[in-house]
Scaffold this motif. Structure first.
Motif, mmCIF file in Angstrom:
data_model
loop_
_atom_site.group_PDB
_atom_site.id
_atom_site.type_symbol
_atom_site.label_atom_id
_atom_site.label_comp_id
_atom_site.label_asym_id
_atom_site.label_seq_id
_atom_site.Cartn_x
_atom_site.Cartn_y
_atom_site.Cartn_z
ATOM 1 N N ILE A 49 0.847 -1.203 0.000
ATOM 2 C CA ILE A 49 0.000 0.000 0.000
ATOM 3 C C ILE A 49 0.877 1.245 0.000
ATOM 4 O O ILE A 49 0.617 2.192 -0.736
ATOM 5 N N GLN A 50 1.899 1.227 0.826
ATOM 6 C CA GLN A 50 2.805 2.376 0.900
ATOM 7 C C GLN A 50 3.449 2.655 -0.454
ATOM 8 O O GLN A 50 3.512 3.804 -0.897
ATOM 9 N N ARG A 51 3.902 1.614 -1.150
ATOM 10 C CA ARG A 51 4.503 1.798 -2.479
ATOM 11 C C ARG A 51 3.472 2.323 -3.482
ATOM 12 O O ARG A 51 3.776 3.210 -4.277
ATOM 13 N N LEU A 52 2.257 1.774 -3.453
ATOM 14 C CA LEU A 52 1.220 2.212 -4.390
ATOM 15 C C LEU A 52 0.847 3.682 -4.183
ATOM 16 O O LEU A 52 0.552 4.390 -5.135
ATOM 17 N N LEU A 78 -3.106 6.662 6.945
ATOM 18 C CA LEU A 78 -2.164 5.587 7.245
ATOM 19 C C LEU A 78 -0.766 6.109 7.586
ATOM 20 O O LEU A 78 0.148 5.320 7.801
ATOM 21 N N CYS A 79 -0.621 7.433 7.638
ATOM 22 C CA CYS A 79 0.667 8.072 7.956
ATOM 23 C C CYS A 79 1.774 7.583 7.032
ATOM 24 O O CYS A 79 2.910 7.361 7.456
ATOM 25 N N VAL A 80 1.437 7.410 5.761
ATOM 26 C CA VAL A 80 2.409 6.936 4.776
ATOM 27 C C VAL A 80 3.409 8.043 4.482
ATOM 28 O O VAL A 80 3.041 9.172 4.211
ATOM 29 N N GLY A 81 4.676 7.718 4.559
ATOM 30 C CA GLY A 81 5.736 8.660 4.242
ATOM 31 C C GLY A 81 6.151 9.553 5.393
ATOM 32 O O GLY A 81 7.167 10.231 5.303
ATOM 33 N N GLU A 82 5.396 9.555 6.483
ATOM 34 C CA GLU A 82 5.730 10.425 7.611
ATOM 35 C C GLU A 82 6.811 9.820 8.495
ATOM 36 O O GLU A 82 7.658 10.500 9.019
ATOM 37 N N HIS A 83 6.739 8.534 8.700
ATOM 38 C CA HIS A 83 7.732 7.842 9.509
ATOM 39 C C HIS A 83 7.742 6.381 9.099
ATOM 40 O O HIS A 83 6.869 5.929 8.369
ATOM 41 N N GLY A 84 8.717 5.662 9.571
ATOM 42 C CA GLY A 84 8.813 4.245 9.225
ATOM 43 C C GLY A 84 7.802 3.432 10.013
ATOM 44 O O GLY A 84 8.065 3.074 11.161
ATOM 45 N N PRO A 127 0.805 -4.967 15.398
ATOM 46 C CA PRO A 127 -0.632 -4.678 15.427
ATOM 47 C C PRO A 127 -0.985 -3.437 16.248
ATOM 48 O O PRO A 127 -1.935 -2.727 15.911
ATOM 49 N N ALA A 128 -0.218 -3.140 17.288
ATOM 50 C CA ALA A 128 -0.502 -1.964 18.112
ATOM 51 C C ALA A 128 -0.297 -0.674 17.326
ATOM 52 O O ALA A 128 -0.905 0.353 17.625
ATOM 53 N N GLU A 129 0.541 -0.722 16.321
ATOM 54 C CA GLU A 129 0.804 0.453 15.493
ATOM 55 C C GLU A 129 -0.102 0.486 14.261
ATOM 56 O O GLU A 129 -0.587 1.540 13.858
ATOM 57 N N THR A 130 -0.357 -0.686 13.669
ATOM 58 C CA THR A 130 -1.090 -0.760 12.415
ATOM 59 C C THR A 130 -2.597 -0.636 12.585
ATOM 60 O O THR A 130 -3.252 0.085 11.813
ATOM 61 N N PHE A 131 -3.181 -1.318 13.560
ATOM 62 C CA PHE A 131 -4.638 -1.337 13.680
ATOM 63 C C PHE A 131 -5.245 0.052 13.920
ATOM 64 O O PHE A 131 -6.265 0.386 13.315
#
Length: 79
Positions: free
Chosen positions: A33-36, A57-63, A69-73
């Motif tokens: 998803i991040q790449r897309l 999804l905070c894409v590109g802001e941090h790694g 799951p605590a970070e992704t969900f």
């Protein structure tokens, strides 16, 4: 052919996999998803609400550690 409907189906499937219990599956879905959402050359067309998804999804802001799951969900709930 790659069209808006196919792109939507792919993104829905990846978002579903992002909520998966298996860490490895969730990690691969998050990275995909991040790449897309971030690839500019060539930019993937037909991604609906690209900016909204990237922000939620905070894409590109941090790694993001997609396997955690605590970070992704919480990010997934915002998307």
């Amino acid at each position: 052919y790659f069209d808006e409907e196919l792109c939507s189906s792919i993104m829905c499937a990846l978002l579903k996999q992002l909520g998966e219990k298996l860490d490895a599956v969730r990690c691969q879905a998050g990275e995909c998803i991040q790449r897309l959402l971030t690839t500019q050359s060539p930019r993937v067309p037909f991604v609906s609400h690209r900016n909204m998804l990237a922000k939620a999804l905070c894409v590109g802001e941090h790694g993001t550690n997609w396997s955690n799951p605590a970070e992704t969900f919480p990010l997934l709930m915002r998307a």
